[in-house]
Scaffold this motif. Structure first.
Motif, short mmCIF file in Angstrom:
data_model
loop_
_atom_site.label_atom_id
_atom_site.label_comp_id
_atom_site.label_asym_id
_atom_site.label_seq_id
_atom_site.Cartn_x
_atom_site.Cartn_y
_atom_site.Cartn_z
N GLY A 235 0.79 -1.22 0.00
CA GLY A 235 0.00 0.00 0.00
C GLY A 235 0.82 1.27 0.00
O GLY A 235 0.29 2.35 -0.27
N ASN A 236 2.11 1.20 0.29
CA ASN A 236 2.96 2.39 0.33
C ASN A 236 3.41 2.85 -1.04
O ASN A 236 3.99 3.92 -1.18
CB ASN A 236 4.19 2.13 1.20
CG ASN A 236 3.83 1.85 2.64
OD1 ASN A 236 2.85 2.39 3.15
ND2 ASN A 236 4.59 0.99 3.30
N TYR A 237 3.18 2.04 -2.07
CA TYR A 237 3.69 2.35 -3.40
C TYR A 237 2.55 2.81 -4.31
O TYR A 237 1.43 2.31 -4.21
CB TYR A 237 4.37 1.14 -4.01
CG TYR A 237 5.58 0.68 -3.25
CD1 TYR A 237 6.66 1.52 -3.05
CD2 TYR A 237 5.64 -0.61 -2.72
CE1 TYR A 237 7.77 1.11 -2.34
CE2 TYR A 237 6.75 -1.03 -2.00
CZ TYR A 237 7.80 -0.17 -1.83
OH TYR A 237 8.90 -0.58 -1.12
N SER A 238 2.86 3.76 -5.18
CA SER A 238 1.88 4.26 -6.14
C SER A 238 2.61 4.67 -7.41
O SER A 238 3.84 4.73 -7.44
CB SER A 238 1.10 5.45 -5.56
OG SER A 238 2.00 6.50 -5.24
N GLY A 239 1.83 4.94 -8.46
CA GLY A 239 2.44 5.34 -9.72
C GLY A 239 2.63 4.18 -10.68
O GLY A 239 2.37 3.02 -10.36
N ARG A 240 3.11 4.51 -11.88
CA ARG A 240 3.23 3.50 -12.93
C ARG A 240 4.24 2.41 -12.58
O ARG A 240 4.11 1.27 -13.03
CB ARG A 240 3.64 4.17 -14.24
CG ARG A 240 2.57 5.09 -14.82
CD ARG A 240 3.02 5.67 -16.14
NE ARG A 240 2.00 6.51 -16.73
CZ ARG A 240 2.13 7.15 -17.90
NH1 ARG A 240 3.28 7.03 -18.58
NH2 ARG A 240 1.15 7.90 -18.37
N LEU A 241 5.25 2.74 -11.82
CA LEU A 241 6.31 1.78 -11.51
C LEU A 241 6.10 1.09 -10.16
O LEU A 241 7.02 0.46 -9.65
CB LEU A 241 7.67 2.49 -11.52
CG LEU A 241 8.10 3.12 -12.84
CD1 LEU A 241 9.45 3.81 -12.68
CD2 LEU A 241 8.16 2.06 -13.94
N ARG A 242 4.90 1.19 -9.61
CA ARG A 242 4.70 0.66 -8.27
C ARG A 242 4.93 -0.85 -8.22
O ARG A 242 5.51 -1.36 -7.25
CB ARG A 242 3.29 0.99 -7.78
CG ARG A 242 2.18 0.47 -8.67
CD ARG A 242 0.81 0.87 -8.15
NE ARG A 242 -0.23 0.52 -9.08
CZ ARG A 242 -1.52 0.70 -8.87
NH1 ARG A 242 -1.92 1.22 -7.73
NH2 ARG A 242 -2.41 0.38 -9.78
N ASP A 243 4.47 -1.58 -9.25
CA ASP A 243 4.62 -3.03 -9.23
C ASP A 243 6.08 -3.44 -9.37
O ASP A 243 6.54 -4.36 -8.69
CB ASP A 243 3.79 -3.65 -10.35
CG ASP A 243 2.33 -3.24 -10.27
OD1 ASP A 243 1.69 -3.54 -9.24
OD2 ASP A 243 1.84 -2.61 -11.23
N ALA A 244 6.82 -2.73 -10.22
CA ALA A 244 8.25 -3.01 -10.35
C ALA A 244 8.97 -2.69 -9.05
O ALA A 244 9.91 -3.40 -8.66
CB ALA A 244 8.84 -2.21 -11.51
N ARG A 245 8.54 -1.63 -8.37
CA ARG A 245 9.16 -1.27 -7.08
C ARG A 245 8.89 -2.33 -6.03
O ARG A 245 9.77 -2.65 -5.21
CB ARG A 245 8.63 0.08 -6.62
CG ARG A 245 9.11 1.28 -7.43
CD ARG A 245 8.45 2.56 -6.94
NE ARG A 245 8.81 2.84 -5.55
CZ ARG A 245 8.12 3.68 -4.78
NH1 ARG A 245 7.03 4.27 -5.24
NH2 ARG A 245 8.51 3.90 -3.53
N VAL A 246 7.68 -2.89 -6.04
CA VAL A 246 7.38 -3.98 -5.11
C VAL A 246 8.27 -5.18 -5.41
O VAL A 246 8.81 -5.82 -4.50
CB VAL A 246 5.89 -4.37 -5.19
CG1 VAL A 246 5.61 -5.60 -4.34
CG2 VAL A 246 5.01 -3.21 -4.74
N GLY A 247 8.44 -5.50 -6.70
CA GLY A 247 9.32 -6.59 -7.08
C GLY A 247 10.76 -6.33 -6.69
O GLY A 247 11.47 -7.24 -6.23
N LEU A 248 11.20 -5.09 -6.86
CA LEU A 248 12.56 -4.72 -6.48
C LEU A 248 12.73 -4.83 -4.97
O LEU A 248 13.78 -5.30 -4.48
CB LEU A 248 12.84 -3.29 -6.95
CG LEU A 248 14.27 -2.76 -6.78
CD1 LEU A 248 15.25 -3.59 -7.60
CD2 LEU A 248 14.33 -1.29 -7.20
#
Length: 262
Positions: A175-188
């Motif tokens: 829930g802390n991530y947003s924006g177009r790259l949020r899923d990649a950030r979760v994976g990272l």
């Protein structure tokens, strides 16, 4: 805990599990086809670096994607109820995860180059051509095995492994991530914990030979069992103990050198 946490995702997303296993299998095929032709020292340094990094990412896809399936499956369950294409979002998650391992590939490349100056890039290559590995190659493999074995017992290893074994806890950070790259950030984010959990095992792979298929299969099994099995942490302790014993025996016993580096 890991088994119960991952089982619902596995039941609800068989297509995702199958897809990740197919991608991993395809990566294994590429590695098997590539194994006779590692990047050569006569090529330009940037070409060697690019080839190594590409090969490293393919290796990580082959070795790590099966153990990522529970997290990816649970992530799919979450994003299905939100806006956006679920499949694309999970693909971005996997891409971010592999990006974390690509970052560690920079470290692996540096270690490979250092060992390449001291001994053959793959200690196993010397054995396959009828030549015994150099003493420096044997000692570098022994030291790396000792470090990896000891790391299996450290609090940092246990902390990172708990994260990797607990997809529900991992999703609390979603829930802390947003924006177009949020899923990649979760994976990272998840990949960073996976690197923290498994980096020493991958350094062993570098020391014994990046394209040593026997070690690749063995380490893939270790990573998978550690993350999926209910007694994975105890299994990791056993693996650590075996690595320490192997490190102590390797410099002195040619039979062990043939078994581990052949």
């Amino acid at each position: 805990m890991a088994t119960s946490a991952s089982s619902p995702g596995r039941r609800s997303s068989p297509v995702l599990w199958a897809g990740l296993l197919v991608v991993a299998a395809f990566a294994w095929v590429l590695l098997i086809r590539q194994s006779p032709g590692m990047p050569g020292s006569m090529a330009g340094p940037w070409l060697v670096f690019g080839e190594f990094l590409l090969l490293w990412v393919v290796m990580m896809a082959a070795m790590m994607l099966p153990s990522v399936a529970p997290v990816a499956s649970m992530y799919l369950t979450v994003v299905r109820s939100q806006s956006g294409a679920a499949a694309a979002r999970v693909a971005a998650l996997v891409g971010g995860y592999l990006l974390a391992w690509a970052g560690f590939g920079l470290v692996a490349f540096g270690i490979s180059r250092a060992l390449g100056k001291l001994a053959p890039m793959s200690a196993g290559m010397g054995m396959s051509t009828g030549m015994a590995p150099s003493r420096l190659a044997v000692w570098s493999a022994a030291i790396t095995l000792a470090v990896a074995g000891l790391y299996q017992f450290t609090p940092l290893k246990a902390y990172c492994l708990r994260h990797c074994r607990s997809p529900l806890g991992f999703l609390l950070h979603f829930g802390n991530y947003s924006g177009r790259l949020r899923d990649a950030r979760v994976g990272l984010y998840h990949g960073g914990y996976c690197v923290g959990c498994c980096w020493s095992l991958m350094v062993v792979l570098v020391a014994v030979g990046v394209m040593n298929m026997a070690w690749m299969v063995a380490l893939t099994a270790v990573v998978f069992v550690e993350k999926i099995w209910r007694s994975g942490q105890a299994f990791g302790y056993a693996v650590g103990g075996l690595m320490i014993v192997a490190a102590l025996l390797l410099p002195w016993l040619p039979s062990v050198q043939t078994t581990l580096l052949g």
